[in-house]
Write a protein that holds these residues in place. Sequence first.
Motif, PDB file in Angstrom:
ATOM      1  N   ALA A  46      11.426 -12.965  10.482  1.00  0.00           N
ATOM      2  CA  ALA A  46      11.664 -11.540  10.245  1.00  0.00           C
ATOM      3  C   ALA A  46      12.075 -10.844  11.547  1.00  0.00           C
ATOM      4  O   ALA A  46      12.954  -9.974  11.537  1.00  0.00           O
ATOM      5  N   CYS A  47      11.481 -11.236  12.657  1.00  0.00           N
ATOM      6  CA  CYS A  47      11.885 -10.674  13.954  1.00  0.00           C
ATOM      7  C   CYS A  47      13.325 -11.074  14.275  1.00  0.00           C
ATOM      8  O   CYS A  47      14.095 -10.260  14.804  1.00  0.00           O
ATOM      9  N   LEU A  48      13.698 -12.303  13.951  1.00  0.00           N
ATOM     10  CA  LEU A  48      15.088 -12.735  14.147  1.00  0.00           C
ATOM     11  C   LEU A  48      16.037 -11.916  13.280  1.00  0.00           C
ATOM     12  O   LEU A  48      17.146 -11.570  13.703  1.00  0.00           O
ATOM     13  N   ALA A  49      15.613 -11.579  12.072  1.00  0.00           N
ATOM     14  CA  ALA A  49      16.425 -10.741  11.201  1.00  0.00           C
ATOM     15  C   ALA A  49      16.630  -9.362  11.837  1.00  0.00           C
ATOM     16  O   ALA A  49      17.730  -8.799  11.769  1.00  0.00           O
ATOM     17  N   VAL A  50      15.590  -8.827  12.472  1.00  0.00           N
ATOM     18  CA  VAL A  50      15.716  -7.551  13.170  1.00  0.00           C
ATOM     19  C   VAL A  50      16.738  -7.687  14.298  1.00  0.00           C
ATOM     20  O   VAL A  50      17.627  -6.831  14.458  1.00  0.00           O
ATOM     21  N   LEU A  51      16.654  -8.764  15.077  1.00  0.00           N
ATOM     22  CA  LEU A  51      17.624  -8.993  16.145  1.00  0.00           C
ATOM     23  C   LEU A  51      19.041  -9.094  15.593  1.00  0.00           C
ATOM     24  O   LEU A  51      20.006  -8.745  16.268  1.00  0.00           O
ATOM     25  N   ASP A  52      19.154  -9.561  14.369  1.00  0.00           N
ATOM     26  CA  ASP A  52      20.459  -9.759  13.741  1.00  0.00           C
ATOM     27  C   ASP A  52      20.978  -8.500  13.052  1.00  0.00           C
ATOM     28  O   ASP A  52      22.056  -8.522  12.468  1.00  0.00           O
ATOM     29  N   GLY A  53      20.212  -7.423  13.104  1.00  0.00           N
ATOM     30  CA  GLY A  53      20.693  -6.158  12.552  1.00  0.00           C
ATOM     31  C   GLY A  53      20.025  -5.697  11.276  1.00  0.00           C
ATOM     32  O   GLY A  53      20.330  -4.606  10.782  1.00  0.00           O
ATOM     33  N   VAL A  54      19.122  -6.475  10.710  1.00  0.00           N
ATOM     34  CA  VAL A  54      18.390  -6.024   9.524  1.00  0.00           C
ATOM     35  C   VAL A  54      17.419  -4.927   9.979  1.00  0.00           C
ATOM     36  O   VAL A  54      16.697  -5.118  10.960  1.00  0.00           O
ATOM     37  N   PRO A  55      17.396  -3.783   9.328  1.00  0.00           N
ATOM     38  CA  PRO A  55      16.434  -2.738   9.722  1.00  0.00           C
ATOM     39  C   PRO A  55      15.001  -3.292   9.704  1.00  0.00           C
ATOM     40  O   PRO A  55      14.625  -4.037   8.796  1.00  0.00           O
TER      41      PRO A  55
END
Length: 143
Positions: A102-111
């Motif tokens: 989930a943190c990687l998703a944040v880094l990838d632009g997911v709010p």
Amino acid sequence: MESWDPAARGVLRLPSGRCVRGRGLRRPLPEGPAPGFAVHLLGRRPAPVPWEARWLRWPDFRLPADHEEASRVLGEVWSRAASERVEVACAGGRGRTGTALACLAVLDGVPADEAVAFVRRHYHPGAVETPWQRRYVRRFARP
């Protein structure tokens, strides 16, 4: 080195197209290619593996012991996933692994407030097990 097959078991495809495999270390290594780089999210130092790996001290059902180190390591995972087979793994492959994904998703632009739902939808419905892990993802920022 090539990335993961996005359809392979445990692989999370991020919106950018980067793929990261999550898995539980208690289960056998999945068939197919080995990772080029792995991060093991465990309370104790893991056994050595034949590929490059890093240990991030992260006790079960908790948060990383060093938040700054976690940010740096997850930033490296995200960067390397653009061109390598990268894996994040904890003992069971759900709580700590899901939180890291989930943190990687944040880094990838997911709010940040949507990242847990994204990982539960695209990786595993039981990912990110505790309220404090969900809160950690909501507060996670790029290093």
